[in-house]
Design a protein around this motif. Structure first.
Motif, short mmCIF file in Angstrom:
data_model
loop_
_atom_site.label_atom_id
_atom_site.label_comp_id
_atom_site.label_asym_id
_atom_site.label_seq_id
_atom_site.Cartn_x
_atom_site.Cartn_y
_atom_site.Cartn_z
N VAL A 71 0.87 -1.18 0.00
CA VAL A 71 0.00 0.00 0.00
C VAL A 71 0.91 1.22 0.00
O VAL A 71 1.62 1.48 0.98
CB VAL A 71 -0.93 0.01 1.23
CG1 VAL A 71 -1.88 1.20 1.17
CG2 VAL A 71 -1.71 -1.29 1.32
N ARG A 72 0.90 1.95 -1.12
CA ARG A 72 1.85 3.06 -1.27
C ARG A 72 1.69 4.12 -0.19
O ARG A 72 2.67 4.64 0.34
CB ARG A 72 1.67 3.72 -2.65
CG ARG A 72 2.01 2.84 -3.83
CD ARG A 72 1.95 3.63 -5.13
NE ARG A 72 0.66 4.29 -5.31
CZ ARG A 72 -0.39 3.73 -5.87
NH1 ARG A 72 -0.33 2.48 -6.27
NH2 ARG A 72 -1.52 4.41 -6.01
N SER A 73 0.46 4.46 0.15
CA SER A 73 0.22 5.60 1.04
C SER A 73 0.68 5.34 2.47
O SER A 73 1.02 6.26 3.20
CB SER A 73 -1.26 5.98 1.03
OG SER A 73 -2.06 4.87 1.43
N LEU A 115 -7.26 -1.95 -4.19
CA LEU A 115 -7.57 -0.69 -4.85
C LEU A 115 -7.19 0.45 -3.92
O LEU A 115 -7.77 0.63 -2.85
CB LEU A 115 -9.06 -0.60 -5.21
CG LEU A 115 -9.51 0.74 -5.79
CD1 LEU A 115 -8.74 1.09 -7.07
CD2 LEU A 115 -11.01 0.75 -6.06
N GLU A 116 -6.18 1.18 -4.36
CA GLU A 116 -5.69 2.33 -3.59
C GLU A 116 -5.92 3.57 -4.44
O GLU A 116 -5.08 3.95 -5.24
CB GLU A 116 -4.21 2.14 -3.26
CG GLU A 116 -3.64 3.16 -2.32
CD GLU A 116 -2.18 2.89 -2.02
OE1 GLU A 116 -1.62 3.63 -1.20
OE2 GLU A 116 -1.60 1.97 -2.61
N SER A 120 -9.50 8.26 -1.60
CA SER A 120 -10.54 7.29 -1.24
C SER A 120 -9.97 6.26 -0.26
O SER A 120 -8.76 6.16 -0.07
CB SER A 120 -11.06 6.57 -2.48
OG SER A 120 -11.60 7.47 -3.42
N LYS A 121 -10.84 5.51 0.34
CA LYS A 121 -10.41 4.44 1.22
C LYS A 121 -9.75 3.33 0.40
O LYS A 121 -10.15 3.06 -0.73
CB LYS A 121 -11.61 3.87 1.98
CG LYS A 121 -12.25 4.85 2.95
CD LYS A 121 -13.46 4.23 3.63
CE LYS A 121 -14.09 5.20 4.62
NZ LYS A 121 -15.29 4.62 5.28
N THR A 122 -8.75 2.71 0.97
CA THR A 122 -8.11 1.57 0.32
C THR A 122 -8.95 0.32 0.53
O THR A 122 -9.29 -0.03 1.66
CB THR A 122 -6.69 1.36 0.88
OG1 THR A 122 -5.90 2.52 0.60
CG2 THR A 122 -6.02 0.15 0.24
N LYS A 135 -15.37 -11.02 -1.12
CA LYS A 135 -15.56 -10.09 -0.01
C LYS A 135 -14.68 -8.86 -0.25
O LYS A 135 -13.51 -9.00 -0.60
CB LYS A 135 -15.20 -10.75 1.33
CG LYS A 135 -16.19 -11.80 1.77
CD LYS A 135 -15.83 -12.37 3.14
CE LYS A 135 -16.89 -13.36 3.61
NZ LYS A 135 -16.54 -13.97 4.92
N VAL A 136 -15.26 -7.68 -0.09
CA VAL A 136 -14.52 -6.44 -0.23
C VAL A 136 -14.45 -5.76 1.13
O VAL A 136 -15.48 -5.52 1.76
CB VAL A 136 -15.18 -5.50 -1.27
CG1 VAL A 136 -14.35 -4.22 -1.42
CG2 VAL A 136 -15.32 -6.20 -2.62
N MET A 137 -13.23 -5.48 1.57
CA MET A 137 -13.02 -4.90 2.90
C MET A 137 -12.35 -3.55 2.79
O MET A 137 -11.57 -3.29 1.87
CB MET A 137 -12.17 -5.84 3.76
CG MET A 137 -12.68 -7.26 3.85
SD MET A 137 -11.85 -8.23 5.11
CE MET A 137 -12.61 -7.56 6.58
#
Length: 322
Positions: A71-73, A115-116, A120-122, A135-137
């Motif tokens: 996760v880049r951020s 998805l980053e 928006s939320k990752t 499942k998407v968290m």
């Protein structure tokens, strides 16, 4: 005459197991780090300057690691294993500990996807215990956002890719019957479905800029497809392969080429515009599981990595002209 295909720039040895998955992390100037997940449950963090593993992460109790990402951020590292866990690692200041883990319940081979999106939320999509379910968290809070289960029977979930649009996140999932389904994640509903392959869809990638994707199967056909203005799937091109079976696909970030990891041990390179065959890279002695491109700002320093069942990782410099 066409130029002969090049040799790899160098080869990384020392995995001591099948190399299942690869991920470049370009955080600083110079060569990126390369993460690899192996069939013995280890993650190697390769320093490409020294060409050695600078650390080895052991968090999956010997179960095969099938996906790795960063996760880049937040500089968080994730690994997904066949122990039905996704591990979130704390690698800051030289640490190598599992900070959290998520239970998937999945015994299949479908990799997670991340998805980053800016501002928006990752989101993390993962296969579930129900073999058709996604499942998407929300990653930071580790809370379930939605569950995606197709109304029609498509068989086991095989592969997926998620991306951001102006209207919200979309996810393309490939299933055992060869169908692709486009999911609207915000509304938790399918918006398009198309049977693209006669055999299971083994892998896919999607180019957001061109609204164009590619998928491979256990057969000997690669298919590219488009999304129209109504998010409907339409087959665009197909190209036959000499030998059947594609384990992984990756479109380079500049949208110029796409690489296909073959069950026959070859990596095939195609132009992304028309799927014109450009090169067949024959270096590995067994099935190639994964291909990955570095996204270095300088085109001349871009690399491609291929990981194989033969326990080696090959690094290539190909078609780097901007």
């Amino acid at each position: 005459m066409a130029r002969p295909p090049p040799d790899p720039v160098f080869t990384l040895r020392g995995s001591a197991a099948s190399v299942n998955t690869l991920h470049f992390h370009c955080a600083e100037a110079g060569l990126p780090l390369l993460y690899s997940g192996t069939g013995k449950g280890l993650v190697h963090v390769w320093n490409l300057n020294t060409r050695r593993a600078e650390s080895i992460l052991d968090g999956h109790s010997g179960a095969s690691v099938i996906w790795v990402s960063t996760v880049r951020s937040t500089n968080t590292f994730l690994s997904h294993g066949r122990d039905m866990r996704v591990c979130l690692w704390d690698l800051h200041e030289g640490r190598s500990t599992v900070a959290h883990s998520l239970h998937t319940g999945s015994v299949g081979f479908c990799q997670c996807c991340l998805l980053e999106a800016d501002g928006s939320k990752t989101l993390l999509a993962l296969p579930a215990e129900n073999m058709e379910e996604i499942k998407v968290m929300e990653l930071a809070s580790r809370t379930l956002t939605c569950s995606l289960i197709p109304d029609d029977k498509h068989g086991m979930l095989m592969c997926m890719k998620m991306w951001q649009t102006d209207a919200g996140p979309l996810l393309c999932a490939g299933y055992e019957d060869g169908s692709l389904v486009i999911w609207d994640v915000s509304y938790r509903r399918p918006v398009s479905c198309l049977k693209v392959h006669p055999e299971p869809a083994m892998c896919l990638d999607f180019d957001v800029g061109k609204q164009k994707g590619i998928s491979g199967s256990s057969d000997n056909i690669l298919c590219s497809w488009m999304l129209d203005g109504q998010q409907n799937l339409q087959i665009q091109d197909s190209v036959p392969l000499t030998n059947p079976g594609v384990a992984h696909l990756c479109v380079r970030g500049d949208g110029k080429i796409v690489a296909a990891a073959g069950w026959d041990g070859s990596v095939r390179i195609f132009s992304w515009k028309r799927l014109k065959p450009l090169a067949v890279l024959q270096h590995h002695k067994d099935l190639v599981h994964s291909v990955a491109f570095s996204d270095h700002l300088e085109p001349s320093k871009r690399l491609m990595a291929a990981g194989s069942k033969d326990q080696r990782i090959s690094l290539w410099s190909i078609y780097t002209e901007s």
